[in-house]
Scaffold this motif. Structure first.
Motif, PDB file in Angstrom:
ATOM      1  N   LYS A   2       0.823  -1.206   0.000  1.00 21.40           N
ATOM      2  CA  LYS A   2       0.000   0.000   0.000  1.00 21.40           C
ATOM      3  C   LYS A   2       0.858   1.258   0.000  1.00 21.40           C
ATOM      4  O   LYS A   2       1.966   1.263   0.546  1.00 21.40           O
ATOM      5  N   PRO A   3       0.360   2.322  -0.614  1.00 22.11           N
ATOM      6  CA  PRO A   3       1.119   3.565  -0.535  1.00 22.11           C
ATOM      7  C   PRO A   3       1.078   4.105   0.889  1.00 22.11           C
ATOM      8  O   PRO A   3       0.109   3.887   1.605  1.00 22.11           O
ATOM      9  N   GLU A   4       2.131   4.740   1.299  1.00 19.70           N
ATOM     10  CA  GLU A   4       2.158   5.348   2.615  1.00 19.70           C
ATOM     11  C   GLU A   4       1.589   6.752   2.572  1.00 19.70           C
ATOM     12  O   GLU A   4       1.244   7.302   3.595  1.00 19.70           O
ATOM     13  N   ALA A   5       1.509   7.323   1.366  1.00 26.35           N
ATOM     14  CA  ALA A   5       0.928   8.644   1.223  1.00 26.35           C
ATOM     15  C   ALA A   5       0.194   8.722  -0.110  1.00 26.35           C
ATOM     16  O   ALA A   5       0.581   8.067  -1.073  1.00 26.35           O
ATOM     17  N   LEU A   6      -0.853   9.515  -0.132  1.00 30.43           N
ATOM     18  CA  LEU A   6      -1.575   9.826  -1.361  1.00 30.43           C
ATOM     19  C   LEU A   6      -1.469  11.328  -1.563  1.00 30.43           C
ATOM     20  O   LEU A   6      -1.793  12.103  -0.662  1.00 30.43           O
ATOM     21  N   VAL A   7      -0.986  11.725  -2.729  1.00 27.99           N
ATOM     22  CA  VAL A   7      -0.901  13.137  -3.085  1.00 27.99           C
ATOM     23  C   VAL A   7      -1.944  13.403  -4.155  1.00 27.99           C
ATOM     24  O   VAL A   7      -1.931  12.772  -5.208  1.00 27.99           O
ATOM     25  N   VAL A   8      -2.867  14.321  -3.861  1.00 28.59           N
ATOM     26  CA  VAL A   8      -3.953  14.665  -4.764  1.00 28.59           C
ATOM     27  C   VAL A   8      -3.798  16.137  -5.112  1.00 28.59           C
ATOM     28  O   VAL A   8      -4.004  17.000  -4.253  1.00 28.59           O
ATOM     29  N   THR A  33      -0.365   8.898  -6.484  1.00 26.58           N
ATOM     30  CA  THR A  33      -0.799  10.227  -6.901  1.00 26.58           C
ATOM     31  C   THR A  33      -2.147  10.156  -7.602  1.00 26.58           C
ATOM     32  O   THR A  33      -2.514   9.130  -8.172  1.00 26.58           O
ATOM     33  N   ALA A  34      -2.854  11.277  -7.549  1.00 25.02           N
ATOM     34  CA  ALA A  34      -4.113  11.437  -8.266  1.00 25.02           C
ATOM     35  C   ALA A  34      -4.230  12.902  -8.660  1.00 25.02           C
ATOM     36  O   ALA A  34      -3.782  13.787  -7.920  1.00 25.02           O
ATOM     37  N   THR A  35      -4.823  13.151  -9.813  1.00 25.96           N
ATOM     38  CA  THR A  35      -4.981  14.531 -10.274  1.00 25.96           C
ATOM     39  C   THR A  35      -6.427  15.006 -10.204  1.00 25.96           C
ATOM     40  O   THR A  35      -6.720  16.125 -10.600  1.00 25.96           O
ATOM     41  N   ASP A  36      -7.318  14.157  -9.712  1.00 27.66           N
ATOM     42  CA  ASP A  36      -8.712  14.560  -9.542  1.00 27.66           C
ATOM     43  C   ASP A  36      -9.319  13.783  -8.377  1.00 27.66           C
ATOM     44  O   ASP A  36      -8.761  12.782  -7.921  1.00 27.66           O
ATOM     45  N   LEU A  37     -10.458  14.263  -7.887  1.00 28.47           N
ATOM     46  CA  LEU A  37     -11.077  13.645  -6.707  1.00 28.47           C
ATOM     47  C   LEU A  37     -11.590  12.241  -6.979  1.00 28.47           C
ATOM     48  O   LEU A  37     -11.570  11.390  -6.089  1.00 28.47           O
ATOM     49  N   SER A  38     -12.031  11.975  -8.191  1.00 28.61           N
ATOM     50  CA  SER A  38     -12.525  10.639  -8.538  1.00 28.61           C
ATOM     51  C   SER A  38     -11.402   9.599  -8.421  1.00 28.61           C
ATOM     52  O   SER A  38     -11.574   8.545  -7.807  1.00 28.61           O
ATOM     53  N   SER A  39     -10.256   9.917  -9.001  1.00 27.54           N
ATOM     54  CA  SER A  39      -9.103   9.005  -8.901  1.00 27.54           C
ATOM     55  C   SER A  39      -8.638   8.873  -7.453  1.00 27.54           C
ATOM     56  O   SER A  39      -8.274   7.779  -7.003  1.00 27.54           O
ATOM     57  N   ALA A  40      -8.662   9.977  -6.726  1.00 25.39           N
ATOM     58  CA  ALA A  40      -8.264   9.944  -5.323  1.00 25.39           C
ATOM     59  C   ALA A  40      -9.186   9.039  -4.525  1.00 25.39           C
ATOM     60  O   ALA A  40      -8.739   8.265  -3.678  1.00 25.39           O
ATOM     61  N   THR A  41     -10.484   9.110  -4.798  1.00 28.19           N
ATOM     62  CA  THR A  41     -11.451   8.261  -4.094  1.00 28.19           C
ATOM     63  C   THR A  41     -11.178   6.795  -4.374  1.00 28.19           C
ATOM     64  O   THR A  41     -11.233   5.965  -3.458  1.00 28.19           O
ATOM     65  N   GLU A  42     -10.867   6.455  -5.631  1.00 31.90           N
ATOM     66  CA  GLU A  42     -10.529   5.067  -5.964  1.00 31.90           C
ATOM     67  C   GLU A  42      -9.350   4.587  -5.131  1.00 31.90           C
ATOM     68  O   GLU A  42      -9.374   3.478  -4.598  1.00 31.90           O
ATOM     69  N   TRP A  43      -8.291   5.407  -5.024  1.00 35.98           N
ATOM     70  CA  TRP A  43      -7.123   5.037  -4.229  1.00 35.98           C
ATOM     71  C   TRP A  43      -7.482   4.880  -2.761  1.00 35.98           C
ATOM     72  O   TRP A  43      -7.056   3.945  -2.096  1.00 35.98           O
ATOM     73  N   LEU A  44      -8.261   5.831  -2.245  1.00 33.65           N
ATOM     74  CA  LEU A  44      -8.622   5.791  -0.832  1.00 33.65           C
ATOM     75  C   LEU A  44      -9.488   4.589  -0.494  1.00 33.65           C
ATOM     76  O   LEU A  44      -9.397   4.037   0.597  1.00 33.65           O
ATOM     77  N   GLN A  45     -10.330   4.156  -1.427  1.00 33.36           N
ATOM     78  CA  GLN A  45     -11.179   2.991  -1.184  1.00 33.36           C
ATOM     79  C   GLN A  45     -10.399   1.686  -1.314  1.00 33.36           C
ATOM     80  O   GLN A  45     -10.719   0.705  -0.664  1.00 33.36           O
TER      81      GLN A  45
END
Length: 130
Positions: A2-8, A33-45
């Motif tokens: 798992k990533p230790e950090a997510l940068v959005v 990394t994610a460049t939009d909230l949709s991609s960030a949500t996928e990573w977070l889930q």
């Protein structure tokens, strides 16, 4: 792993800066990394990053609040990389952009240090003692 950090972040330079600073903070630090909230949500889930660095200006206030609440970000260390407009959830730390790498790394230390039960903090403290 798992990533230790997510940068959005919507800005490529800020995204790259945050990733490079996190890797300088601790070599081997895994960053998604994610460049939009949709991609960030996928990573977070799909994962459970120990730190979220995000751009408070990348979407409307309502979109940010919905994203924040849906992903329970009030339970995670977060760093806002940019100005937080009124009504946007408050991050654990807020940094103006551009910011210097030492300032960013100090914010990371401060934010993750507030959660002594997290693995990132234990590893960081171990690195300092070595």
């Amino acid at each position: 792993m798992k990533p230790e950090a997510l940068v959005v972040h919507s800005d490529a330079a800020s995204l790259r800066f945050a990733c490079e600073a996190l890797i300088m903070f601790r070599p081997g630090f895994r960053v998604a990394t994610a460049t939009d909230l949709s991609s960030a949500t996928e990573w977070l889930q799909a994962t459970d990053p120990e730190l979220v660095v995000w751009d408070p200006g990348m979407a409307s206030q309502d979109e940010i609040v919905s994203w924040w609440d849906a992903n329970h970000l009030d339970r995670k260390p977060t760093i806002a990389l940019g100005a937080c407009p009124d009504g946007v959830p408050e991050a654990s730390a807020i940094l103006a952009t551009p910011t210097a790498a030492p300032v960013f790394m100090e914010a990371v230390r401060s934010v993750v240090g507030a959660r002594s039960d997290e693995g990132l903090v234990r590893q960081t403290q171990g690195d300092q003692q070595a």
